[in-house]
Design a protein around this motif. Structure first.
Motif, mmCIF file in Angstrom:
data_model
loop_
_atom_site.group_PDB
_atom_site.id
_atom_site.type_symbol
_atom_site.label_atom_id
_atom_site.label_comp_id
_atom_site.label_asym_id
_atom_site.label_seq_id
_atom_site.Cartn_x
_atom_site.Cartn_y
_atom_site.Cartn_z
ATOM 1 N N LEU A 68 0.816 -1.219 0.000
ATOM 2 C CA LEU A 68 0.000 0.000 0.000
ATOM 3 C C LEU A 68 0.845 1.263 0.000
ATOM 4 C CD1 LEU A 68 -2.638 -1.139 2.663
ATOM 5 C CD2 LEU A 68 -2.939 -1.085 0.176
ATOM 6 N N ALA A 69 2.122 1.121 -0.293
ATOM 7 C CA ALA A 69 3.039 2.260 -0.219
ATOM 8 C C ALA A 69 2.631 3.400 -1.136
ATOM 9 C CB ALA A 69 4.459 1.802 -0.546
ATOM 10 N N ALA A 70 2.034 3.078 -2.281
ATOM 11 C CA ALA A 70 1.668 4.119 -3.250
ATOM 12 C C ALA A 70 0.278 4.692 -3.002
ATOM 13 C CB ALA A 70 1.752 3.557 -4.674
ATOM 14 N N LEU A 71 -0.417 4.241 -1.964
ATOM 15 C CA LEU A 71 -1.760 4.742 -1.667
ATOM 16 C C LEU A 71 -1.690 6.202 -1.218
ATOM 17 C CD1 LEU A 71 -4.812 4.198 -1.223
ATOM 18 C CD2 LEU A 71 -4.221 3.447 1.094
ATOM 19 N N THR A 72 -2.431 7.073 -1.904
ATOM 20 C CA THR A 72 -2.378 8.507 -1.594
ATOM 21 C C THR A 72 -3.673 9.042 -1.004
ATOM 22 O OG1 THR A 72 -2.999 9.026 -3.877
ATOM 23 C CG2 THR A 72 -0.634 8.985 -3.342
ATOM 24 N N SER A 73 -4.809 8.421 -1.321
ATOM 25 C CA SER A 73 -6.072 8.937 -0.781
ATOM 26 C C SER A 73 -7.120 7.843 -0.711
ATOM 27 C CB SER A 73 -6.599 10.099 -1.635
ATOM 28 O OG SER A 73 -6.993 9.637 -2.914
ATOM 29 N N ILE A 74 -8.037 8.009 0.269
ATOM 30 C CA ILE A 74 -9.172 7.097 0.448
ATOM 31 C C ILE A 74 -10.427 7.953 0.518
ATOM 32 C CG2 ILE A 74 -10.184 5.296 1.874
ATOM 33 C CD1 ILE A 74 -7.428 4.780 3.075
ATOM 34 N N ASP A 75 -11.324 7.772 -0.439
ATOM 35 C CA ASP A 75 -12.538 8.594 -0.535
ATOM 36 C C ASP A 75 -13.732 7.781 -0.047
ATOM 37 O OD1 ASP A 75 -14.657 10.201 -1.181
ATOM 38 O OD2 ASP A 75 -14.100 10.499 -3.272
ATOM 39 N N THR A 76 -14.447 8.324 0.960
ATOM 40 C CA THR A 76 -15.631 7.649 1.501
ATOM 41 C C THR A 76 -16.877 8.519 1.330
ATOM 42 O OG1 THR A 76 -15.156 8.561 3.703
ATOM 43 C CG2 THR A 76 -14.276 6.369 3.196
ATOM 44 N N ALA A 77 -16.863 9.439 0.381
ATOM 45 C CA ALA A 77 -17.971 10.382 0.212
ATOM 46 C C ALA A 77 -19.272 9.677 -0.173
ATOM 47 C CB ALA A 77 -17.613 11.429 -0.839
ATOM 48 N N GLU A 78 -19.177 8.626 -0.977
ATOM 49 C CA GLU A 78 -20.372 7.910 -1.416
ATOM 50 C C GLU A 78 -20.675 6.785 -0.441
ATOM 51 O OE1 GLU A 78 -22.150 5.802 -5.475
ATOM 52 O OE2 GLU A 78 -20.144 6.673 -5.459
ATOM 53 N N SER B 134 -13.275 4.527 -2.453
ATOM 54 C CA SER B 134 -12.462 4.738 -3.648
ATOM 55 C C SER B 134 -11.025 5.046 -3.233
ATOM 56 C CB SER B 134 -13.022 5.896 -4.484
ATOM 57 O OG SER B 134 -14.327 5.600 -4.940
ATOM 58 N N LEU B 135 -10.094 4.360 -3.853
ATOM 59 C CA LEU B 135 -8.682 4.486 -3.509
ATOM 60 C C LEU B 135 -7.908 5.045 -4.693
ATOM 61 C CD1 LEU B 135 -8.262 0.919 -1.934
ATOM 62 C CD2 LEU B 135 -8.869 3.022 -0.746
ATOM 63 N N LYS B 136 -6.943 5.906 -4.398
ATOM 64 C CA LYS B 136 -6.054 6.438 -5.430
ATOM 65 C C LYS B 136 -4.615 6.125 -5.053
ATOM 66 C CE LYS B 136 -6.810 8.551 -8.557
ATOM 67 N NZ LYS B 136 -7.035 8.103 -9.963
ATOM 68 N N PHE B 137 -3.826 5.764 -6.065
ATOM 69 C CA PHE B 137 -2.431 5.391 -5.879
ATOM 70 C C PHE B 137 -1.548 6.263 -6.758
ATOM 71 C CE2 PHE B 137 -4.963 1.845 -4.608
ATOM 72 C CZ PHE B 137 -4.263 1.228 -3.571
ATOM 73 N N GLN C 117 4.090 -8.813 -5.814
ATOM 74 C CA GLN C 117 4.099 -8.950 -4.361
ATOM 75 C C GLN C 117 5.443 -9.459 -3.865
ATOM 76 O OE1 GLN C 117 0.614 -10.874 -2.857
ATOM 77 N NE2 GLN C 117 1.060 -10.337 -0.746
ATOM 78 N N PHE C 118 6.092 -10.326 -4.643
ATOM 79 C CA PHE C 118 7.431 -10.771 -4.269
ATOM 80 C C PHE C 118 8.375 -9.576 -4.201
ATOM 81 C CE2 PHE C 118 11.757 -12.052 -5.193
ATOM 82 C CZ PHE C 118 11.951 -13.101 -4.288
ATOM 83 N N ALA C 119 8.276 -8.697 -5.206
ATOM 84 C CA ALA C 119 9.159 -7.530 -5.244
ATOM 85 C C ALA C 119 8.912 -6.612 -4.055
ATOM 86 C CB ALA C 119 8.961 -6.767 -6.555
ATOM 87 N N SER C 120 7.635 -6.424 -3.675
ATOM 88 C CA SER C 120 7.354 -5.523 -2.558
ATOM 89 C C SER C 120 7.844 -6.092 -1.237
ATOM 90 C CB SER C 120 5.850 -5.239 -2.472
ATOM 91 O OG SER C 120 5.128 -6.384 -2.053
#
Length: 545
Positions: A156-166, A171-174, A445-448
């Motif tokens: 989840l290192a690239a996760l930048t935002s989590i939207d719960t408006a709806e 909704s997740l952005k990376f 996943q191996f790389a991460s």
């Protein structure tokens, strides 16, 4: 096995059970297929018919206490059973490797670059304490996994935002392409095992109690840490028809013959830790032996830039190590027919795997590379190992003997616990370690887990632009052929860098007693899991004849 290598035990001494009995946790493989990669296999499992009734108690053997009861701190492997019982994933990965609805009823990537992902949540679900499981709870749980600095944080290192408006959606952005989110948010990837937000105000509580929405709840009054873990059915679970036992008990037994005896006498219903040394006896005793490819075992060269051991900073030395290993001889000596020889970090069923061996045994070439690198007389190297995963440090000793033939004088340090083992690696105490990574998790996943900088298995922070470029290309495309080609380039570059020296594949071996049905694993999902979100899934009481 005679060897000139010395073995040191760091920390407290382990008992015979820990010394001998753990090839089953992480020792597993594909069938031998000459000197190349093992052939693919299908799902295997218990042939008995479920009774359709709810059983009283299911007793399962595991080798030890869990690495952690906190889903964000535990590791991927059979020990996940402690988490799987109590926590429910967003997406369920079935034994055939197919993704099924669970807490999420729908999910999709929302763009063509694999940087947006949305999920629709199941309505009416609560945690075991009655707290509603809504999108706010899911968002807090995912954020905790990202920030926990556990094995899954890299996914989840690239996760930048989590939207719960709806309502009822998330909704997740990376910031970078992240193509493996189905796996990440399944019970296999762990990050989808949603944790009650009330427990996240005191994360330490997760080490001694459960706070999930799964089928079971840890009974802290009857659990004896290190011996047995008792789980009681969750009366608030969203699909009561999927619960097949009133109680599940996980019994800690490590020594192979003790495991066999407990399974044979009915003290346990399912053993998660069968071994190549007892499998034949288990079959003779009338137990079902369920097998599937699980890991590769070998030497991980951690100090890839030569910070602690300058010699390992030379690619020729790392390649010499790979050429000096007689993989087939080691495989036959340690796991016999339950293994296959390999030099790759991926299962043959995974995209990016290659057809042929790169490092066939060639002692002369190994010596030539050592001489070319300026180490014709060899050097001393201290290697980390643990008998919890390498019984009697058999693989470590075999590698020490063979690498001694090119002048590398190995001293093996044995860690008595997984916690100390991981801590020593993170603290950069060792330039190399014997280990058994999962085989079927895929290159991303191996790389991460094994190549992301400053993680347990890359503590010195080595990077390679060619590997990164190939992985990024694979992550950004939605074309399966293009992704496979990019992953193959990544695999070829990893082999050329010789950061790893895989030796053999091995199989996970489960022993199933006569009272249990529907125990299934495969190379596409080789993690044994007693629970599933459907009435027909999961381990069930067997019908009596």
């Amino acid at each position: 096995m005679k060897t000139s290598a010395s073995t040191r035990s760091r920390g407290r001494k382990t008992g015979r059970a820990a010394l001998i009995g753990v090839l089953a946790t992480i020792a597993f493989t594909l069938s031998a297929c000459g000197g190349g990669a093992p052939s693919a296999t299908t799902t295997t499992g218990s042939a008995k018919t479920p009774s359709g009734e709810v059983g009283e108690t299911l007793t399962v053997q595991f080798l030890s206490s869990p690495i952690s009861m906190d889903p964000a701190k535990t590791g991927i492997g059979p020990g996940q059973i402690f988490v799987d019982l109590a926590y429910e994933p967003l997406i369920f990965k079935d034994p055939d490797g197919k993704y099924q609805p669970d807490l999420a009823t729908e999910w999709k990537y929302t763009d063509s670059t694999n940087t947006g992902f949305s999920l629709t949540l199941r309505e009416g679900v609560t945690f075991a304490d009655g707290t509603p499981l809504d999108n706010q709870a899911v968002a807090k749980s995912i954020q905790y996994f990202k920030d926990a600095k556990g094995p899954q944080s890299g996914d989840l290192a690239a996760l930048t935002s989590i939207d719960t408006a709806e309502a009822n959606k998330i909704s997740l952005k990376f910031s970078a392409p992240t193509p493996n989110l189905e796996q990440v948010f399944s019970q296999v990837g762990l990050a989808g095992q949603i944790i009650n937000p009330s427990a996240l105000t005191n994360p330490k509580s997760l080490e001694s109690s459960t706070a999930g929405a799964g089928q079971y709840v840890l009974n802290t009054s009857t659990t004896v840490n290190g011996q047995k873990y008792v789980f009681d059915a969750n009366p608030k679970y969203w699909n009561q028809e999927a619960i097949h036992y009133k109680h599940v008990v996980i019994q800690s037994i490590a020594e192979p013959n003790a495991i066999l005896s407990a399974a044979r006498t009915g003290q346990i219903d399912v053993a998660l830790s069968g071994t190549s040394t007892t499998a034949a006896a288990a079959k003779s005793a009338g137990l079902e032996v369920v097998a599937a490819p699980y890991t590769w075992s070998g030497l991980l060269l951690l100090d890839r830039d030569g910070t602690l051991a300058p010699q390992l900073g030379d690619q020729r030395v790392r390649q010499a190590i790979n050429y000096a290993i007689d993989r087939d001889a080691i495989r036959k000596a340690i796991i016999g027919e339950y293994g296959g020889t390999t030099d790759q970090v991926l299962s043959p069923s995974m995209p990016g795997s290659l057809d042929d061996m790169t490092y066939s045994f060639d002692l002369d070439k190994a010596k030539s590379l050592m001489q070319e690198a300026g180490y014709a007389d060899g050097f001393a190297l201290t290697v980390s190992d643990t008998t919890l995963l390498d019984p009697n440090t058999a693989l470590g000793q075999a590698l020490a003997t063979q690498l001694g033939k090119i002048g590398i004088k190995i001293t093996i340090d044995n860690a008595p616990t997984i916690q100390q083992f991981r801590g020593d690696l993170m603290n950069k105490k060792y330039a190399a370690t014997v280990w058994s990574p999962l085989a079927g998790i895929g290159m991303a996943q191996f790389a991460s887990t094994y190549m992301a900088p400053n993680t347990t298995f890359n503590p010195f922070g080595a990077k390679d632009e060619q590997v990164t470029s190939a992985l990024n290309e694979a992550a950004a495309t939605t074309d399966p052929a293009a992704r496979d080609a990019a992953l193959k380039r990544a695999q070829e570059r990893v082999l050329d860098l010789a950061w790893f020296a895989p030796v053999y594949w091995s199989q996970e071996l489960l022993y199933v007693g006569p009272k249990v049905a529907n125990v299934r694993i495969s190379e596409h999902n080789n993690l044994p899991n007693p629970v599933a979100p459907t009435k027909d899934g999961g381990w069930q009481p067997a019908a009596t004849k």
